[in-house]
Design a protein around this motif. Structure first.
Motif, PDB file in Angstrom:
ATOM      1  N   THR A 173       0.743  -1.239   0.005  1.00 22.88           N
ATOM      2  CA  THR A 173       0.055   0.087  -0.020  1.00 22.88           C
ATOM      3  C   THR A 173       0.821   1.269  -0.029  1.00 22.88           C
ATOM      4  OG1 THR A 173      -0.172  -0.206   2.185  1.00 22.88           O
ATOM      5  CG2 THR A 173      -1.908  -1.173   1.202  1.00 22.88           C
ATOM      6  N   ASN A 174       1.951   1.376   0.516  1.00 22.48           N
ATOM      7  CA  ASN A 174       3.194   2.203   0.510  1.00 22.48           C
ATOM      8  C   ASN A 174       3.396   2.576  -0.976  1.00 22.48           C
ATOM      9  OD1 ASN A 174       2.979   2.501   3.328  1.00 22.48           O
ATOM     10  ND2 ASN A 174       4.937   1.377   3.593  1.00 22.48           N
ATOM     11  N   LEU A 175       3.228   1.562  -1.745  1.00 24.49           N
ATOM     12  CA  LEU A 175       3.628   1.788  -3.044  1.00 24.49           C
ATOM     13  C   LEU A 175       2.445   2.253  -4.084  1.00 24.49           C
ATOM     14  CD1 LEU A 175       5.739  -1.244  -3.907  1.00 24.49           C
ATOM     15  CD2 LEU A 175       6.596   1.259  -3.155  1.00 24.49           C
ATOM     16  N   GLN A 176       1.139   2.492  -3.291  1.00 23.26           N
ATOM     17  CA  GLN A 176      -0.073   2.943  -4.069  1.00 23.26           C
ATOM     18  C   GLN A 176      -0.948   1.665  -4.437  1.00 23.26           C
ATOM     19  OE1 GLN A 176       1.139   6.398  -6.601  1.00 23.26           O
ATOM     20  NE2 GLN A 176      -0.563   7.289  -5.734  1.00 23.26           N
ATOM     21  N   LYS A 179      -5.559  -1.694  -0.451  1.00 25.21           N
ATOM     22  CA  LYS A 179      -5.354  -2.776   0.430  1.00 25.21           C
ATOM     23  C   LYS A 179      -5.867  -4.086  -0.174  1.00 25.21           C
ATOM     24  CE  LYS A 179      -5.065  -4.285   4.501  1.00 25.21           C
ATOM     25  NZ  LYS A 179      -6.215  -4.244   5.556  1.00 25.21           N
ATOM     26  N   ARG A 180      -6.978  -3.950  -0.776  1.00 27.91           N
ATOM     27  CA  ARG A 180      -7.418  -5.268  -1.457  1.00 27.91           C
ATOM     28  C   ARG A 180      -6.545  -5.848  -2.390  1.00 27.91           C
ATOM     29  NH1 ARG A 180     -13.662  -5.304  -2.784  1.00 27.91           N
ATOM     30  NH2 ARG A 180     -13.806  -5.127  -0.545  1.00 27.91           N
ATOM     31  N   LYS A 181      -6.069  -5.185  -3.149  1.00 26.89           N
ATOM     32  CA  LYS A 181      -5.089  -5.710  -4.084  1.00 26.89           C
ATOM     33  C   LYS A 181      -3.730  -5.857  -3.417  1.00 26.89           C
ATOM     34  CE  LYS A 181      -5.256  -4.281  -8.305  1.00 26.89           C
ATOM     35  NZ  LYS A 181      -5.484  -3.733  -9.601  1.00 26.89           N
ATOM     36  N   ALA A 182      -3.096  -5.379  -2.396  1.00 23.09           N
ATOM     37  CA  ALA A 182      -2.093  -5.599  -1.839  1.00 23.09           C
ATOM     38  C   ALA A 182      -2.322  -7.232  -1.057  1.00 23.09           C
ATOM     39  CB  ALA A 182      -1.639  -4.660  -0.737  1.00 23.09           C
ATOM     40  N   GLU A 183      -3.738  -7.471  -0.809  1.00 22.83           N
ATOM     41  CA  GLU A 183      -3.905  -8.586   0.085  1.00 22.83           C
ATOM     42  C   GLU A 183      -3.853  -9.775  -1.245  1.00 22.83           C
ATOM     43  OE1 GLU A 183      -7.853  -8.001   1.768  1.00 22.83           O
ATOM     44  OE2 GLU A 183      -6.935  -6.831   3.203  1.00 22.83           O
ATOM     45  N   TYR A 184      -4.527  -9.320  -2.128  1.00 22.26           N
ATOM     46  CA  TYR A 184      -4.730 -10.304  -3.350  1.00 22.26           C
ATOM     47  C   TYR A 184      -3.024 -10.867  -3.778  1.00 22.26           C
ATOM     48  CZ  TYR A 184      -9.406  -8.899  -4.420  1.00 22.26           C
ATOM     49  OH  TYR A 184     -10.657  -8.739  -3.954  1.00 22.26           O
ATOM     50  N   VAL A 185      -2.288  -9.946  -4.110  1.00 19.44           N
ATOM     51  CA  VAL A 185      -1.010 -10.156  -4.301  1.00 19.44           C
ATOM     52  C   VAL A 185      -0.202 -11.062  -3.399  1.00 19.44           C
ATOM     53  CG1 VAL A 185       1.481  -9.044  -4.880  1.00 19.44           C
ATOM     54  CG2 VAL A 185      -0.655  -8.132  -5.938  1.00 19.44           C
ATOM     55  N   ILE A 186      -0.328 -10.558  -2.181  1.00 13.37           N
ATOM     56  CA  ILE A 186       0.557 -11.335  -1.014  1.00 13.37           C
ATOM     57  C   ILE A 186      -0.240 -12.679  -0.596  1.00 13.37           C
ATOM     58  CG2 ILE A 186       1.358 -11.248   1.372  1.00 13.37           C
ATOM     59  CD1 ILE A 186       1.692  -8.170   0.860  1.00 13.37           C
ATOM     60  N   ASP A 187      -1.468 -12.680  -0.594  1.00 17.02           N
ATOM     61  CA  ASP A 187      -2.046 -13.820  -0.224  1.00 17.02           C
ATOM     62  C   ASP A 187      -2.079 -15.122  -1.344  1.00 17.02           C
ATOM     63  OD1 ASP A 187      -2.743 -12.645   1.952  1.00 17.02           O
ATOM     64  OD2 ASP A 187      -5.071 -12.503   1.507  1.00 17.02           O
TER      65      ASP A 187
END
Length: 288
Positions: A173-176, A179-187
């Motif tokens: 999220t620090n890279l813009q 929150k949901r996309k960050a979760e998708y990528v990491i999960d």
């Protein structure tokens, strides 16, 4: 260093390939020199190979060079797969010149379907690109790779799923990232890292089976699954009707007042089978 020369049956428009690849800032290429550097991980080790066009559209020839002779055959096999050198585009041209896309296929004749360099990076790129305009999507992908990936000979490699699996959502999220996309990528990376999602097995499944397997994962819908099938696995008969670019291209080509419905797209595409993936590519090219 080893150098291999490969000759293909034309047409094969490598300059169109470079033009399309140049939209992705992660990829290292030189349009003037007509070359691209391909990062591949072979036997868990990173290597960079240079592909340089030395022929013409009608008589395509390429020089492929690398450093390690031991993985030469493996590298050439993978490069052949990525650039689709074993598939004659004459078949595609003759098929589409008899359809309602003949004008687009004449204009972009010889443009091959070039695949992403590996399945994990293709999946990450597809997730990142969901519901974003192309420019910002490439910006986010570039931030993702340059923040967490690594370089060999000044060429960027995507990070390993095991590394992304260890991140906190805030690091994306620090890279813009949303929150949901960050979760998708990491999960999703965690599922790949622990073996729950086995990307290597997908090529043994049918299109429908791949989609069914992937949409079980939170954050992966039919569009992302079809993107992996088309750009990652190179399946020839994919038509992502939900793709905004495809809808816009059809609207433009057929001079429609508004974007086509799913049913209208089925009617327009009736004669494009069994090469819907090429129709998709050429429609994208028509508006890029």
């Amino acid at each position: 260093m080893w150098v291999e020369t490969v000759s293909l049956e034309g047409p094969y428009h490598f300059d169109h390939v470079l033009d399309r690849l140049s939209m992705d800032p992660v990829i290292s290429l030189d349009i003037v020199e007509r070359s691209v550097k391909v990062p591949l991980v072979i036997n868990h080790n990173p290597y960079v190979f240079t592909i340089k066009a030395i022929g013409t559209i009608e008589e395509p020839r390429f020089e492929i060079s690398g450093h390690d002779e031991k993985i030469r055959i493996r590298a050439l096999t993978e490069i052949n797969r990525i650039f689709q050198w074993d598939f004659s585009l004459k078949t595609i041209i003759s098929h589409f010149l008899e359809t309602n896309l003949s004008q687009i296929f004449s204009m972009h004749a010889g443009t091959p379907l070039v695949l992403e360099f590996d399945l994990y990076s293709c999946l990450m790129k597809s997730i990142i690109h969901q519901q974003l305009n192309l420019k910002f999507a490439h910006t986010l992908t570039n931030r993702f790779v340059t923040s967490f990936g690594y370089q060999v000979d000044d060429v960027w490699f995507y990070p390993l799923p095991e590394e992304i699996a260890q991140l906190d959502y805030e690091q994306l999220t620090n890279l813009q990232f949303s929150k949901r996309k960050a979760e998708y990528v990491i999960d999703t990376s965690r599922l790949v890292a622990n073996g729950t999602l086995n990307l290597k097995k997908l090529d043994m499944l049918s299109d429908d089976e791949v989609v069914k397997e992937l949409v079980k994962v939170r954050g992966i819908g039919p569009w992302t699954a079809q993107s992996l099938l088309l750009s990652g696995l190179g399946h020839p008969n994919l038509f992502p009707k939900a793709d905004i670019g495809i809808q816009k291209a059809i609207q433009k080509h057929f001079k429609l007042e508004k974007k086509p419905t799913s049913e209208e797209m089925d009617i327009y595409s009736e004669k494009w089978t069994p090469y819907l993936s090429y129709a998709t590519l050429y429609l994208w090219r028509s508006i890029e």
